[in-house]
Motif scaffolding. Structure first.
Motif, mmCIF file in Angstrom:
data_model
loop_
_atom_site.group_PDB
_atom_site.id
_atom_site.type_symbol
_atom_site.label_atom_id
_atom_site.label_comp_id
_atom_site.label_asym_id
_atom_site.label_seq_id
_atom_site.Cartn_x
_atom_site.Cartn_y
_atom_site.Cartn_z
ATOM 1 N N SER A 100 -23.246 33.370 -44.028
ATOM 2 C CA SER A 100 -22.616 33.106 -42.964
ATOM 3 C C SER A 100 -23.640 33.521 -41.578
ATOM 4 N N TYR B 253 -26.240 30.984 -41.631
ATOM 5 C CA TYR B 253 -25.697 29.725 -41.046
ATOM 6 C C TYR B 253 -25.604 29.687 -39.484
ATOM 7 N N HIS C 182 -27.935 27.385 -37.130
ATOM 8 C CA HIS C 182 -27.016 26.553 -36.206
ATOM 9 C C HIS C 182 -27.458 26.621 -34.618
ATOM 10 N N GLU D 107 -25.156 22.593 -44.470
ATOM 11 C CA GLU D 107 -24.152 22.425 -45.278
ATOM 12 C C GLU D 107 -24.276 23.249 -46.757
ATOM 13 N N ASP E 267 -23.202 26.890 -45.788
ATOM 14 C CA ASP E 267 -21.599 26.990 -45.648
ATOM 15 C C ASP E 267 -20.936 26.817 -47.092
ATOM 16 N N GLN E 268 -21.446 26.096 -48.066
ATOM 17 C CA GLN E 268 -20.910 26.017 -49.169
ATOM 18 C C GLN E 268 -21.281 27.200 -50.216
ATOM 19 N N ARG F 36 -10.185 27.244 -44.172
ATOM 20 C CA ARG F 36 -11.258 26.235 -44.717
ATOM 21 C C ARG F 36 -10.535 24.934 -45.304
ATOM 22 N N VAL G 67 -16.885 24.871 -38.547
ATOM 23 C CA VAL G 67 -17.657 25.666 -39.661
ATOM 24 C C VAL G 67 -18.289 26.953 -38.975
ATOM 25 N N THR G 68 -18.738 26.915 -37.718
ATOM 26 C CA THR G 68 -18.985 27.980 -37.114
ATOM 27 C C THR G 68 -18.156 29.137 -36.846
ATOM 28 N N ALA H 246 -17.701 30.535 -40.231
ATOM 29 C CA ALA H 246 -18.799 31.772 -40.476
ATOM 30 C C ALA H 246 -18.627 33.154 -39.903
ATOM 31 N N ASN I 19 -15.748 34.730 -41.520
ATOM 32 C CA ASN I 19 -16.310 35.489 -42.795
ATOM 33 C C ASN I 19 -17.018 36.784 -42.164
#
Length: 277
Positions: A151, A154, A158, A177, A180-181, A236, A243-244, A247, A250
């Motif tokens: 995270s 990420y 980003h 992607e 994140d996955q 999620r 997504v940010t 992250a 998380n």
């Protein structure tokens, strides 16, 4: 030679592994994971049936009056019913929670029984219970650590892409992607492991017979850790949060994990095994 101790360990670890795959299917809707989880749970049922049949043969008519065998039969029945529910009604969430309870009952039965011998002769039952508990907890913390690193990567990537700042390090990172996955996969591995470790911790407290331990700071903080990661998964899968923000959440959840480890050494009455001199 397969002893009773090894059979018990096999049942517990395969049971835990089956719940990990079932939880992963719940979080990610993956049929392959569901088939693996159901297959492992069926293997648990087979091992339990062998263990139960062996006890019935050795004890004959008296086995049903034993508290240990009664608890084991209850756990076996929960696995049987959950397998039928999974096949007929496909209520995966119910199947998961029924089996978390069944796992706790099975652990309580095994580790409270005087007839169960530890795998290693130099251990006692509490040693083996704590070993399984700590193994699951460390596994969950490792998964959460990997998820937090991913995270963090990420958010870094980003920010770099958004500000159009290119660097050689960016070429060595997976895509947004993928990051994140992979972070999500780490969480859905860690969460059920922590839940099972928590269940075994509750079993240990029950065997100790000291209800005050339920209010130990480490136990309470672990519940917060569990809630934080469950909420991450909920955001999620249901809320479809940006997504940010996921992250960042998380990383915040992992900060609670770190605080949990600190609490275990400074404040907990019985989780002081870290950094002991």
């Amino acid at each position: 030679m397969i002893t009773k101790g090894w059979l018990i360990d096999a049942i517990l670890y395969v049971y835990a592994l089956s719940l990990l795959f079932i939880f992963s299917d719940l979080a990610n809707s993956n049929r392959s994971l569901k088939r693996i989880g159901t297959g492992l749970l069926s293997f648990v049922w087979l091992l339990q049936t062998v263990y139960l049949a062996g006890n019935m043969i050795s004890h004959r008519a008296s086995w049903v009056f034993s508290g240990s065998e009664t608890l084991f039969l209850f756990s076996w029945l929960l696995v049987t019913i959950s397998l039928l529910l999974s096949r007929v009604y496909r209520i995966e969430l119910l199947v998961f929670f029924v089996n978390v309870f069944g796992f706790a009952v099975l652990a309580l039965n095994f580790f409270s029984s005087e007839n169960v011998s530890p795998t290693l002769q130099s251990w006692n039952i509490n040693d083996e219970l704590l070993f399984v508990h700590i193994t699951l907890a460390i596994g969950s913390y490792a998964a959460f650590t990997i998820g937090a690193v991913l995270s963090g990567m990420y958010l870094f990537l980003h920010r770099q892409l958004k500000s159009k700042r290119w660097s050689p390090a960016m070429k060595r990172l997976p895509s947004l992607e993928k990051l994140d996955q992979y972070a999500f996969i780490s969480v859905i591995v860690g969460a059920p492991l922590l839940l099972l470790a928590l269940a075994l911790g509750i079993v240990w407290i029950a065997l100790e017979g000291d209800p005050r331990l339920f209010y130990d700071p480490k136990v309470v903080n672990t519940l917060f850790v569990m809630a934080a990661y469950v909420f991450y998964i909920f955001q999620r899968r249901t809320l479809r949060l940006e997504v940010t923000k996921l992250a960042a959440w998380n990383l915040a959840a992992f900060a609670i994990v770190v605080m949990n480890l600190i609490v275990s050494n400074l404040l907990s009455d019985f989780h002081d095994w870290i950094w002991m001199g």
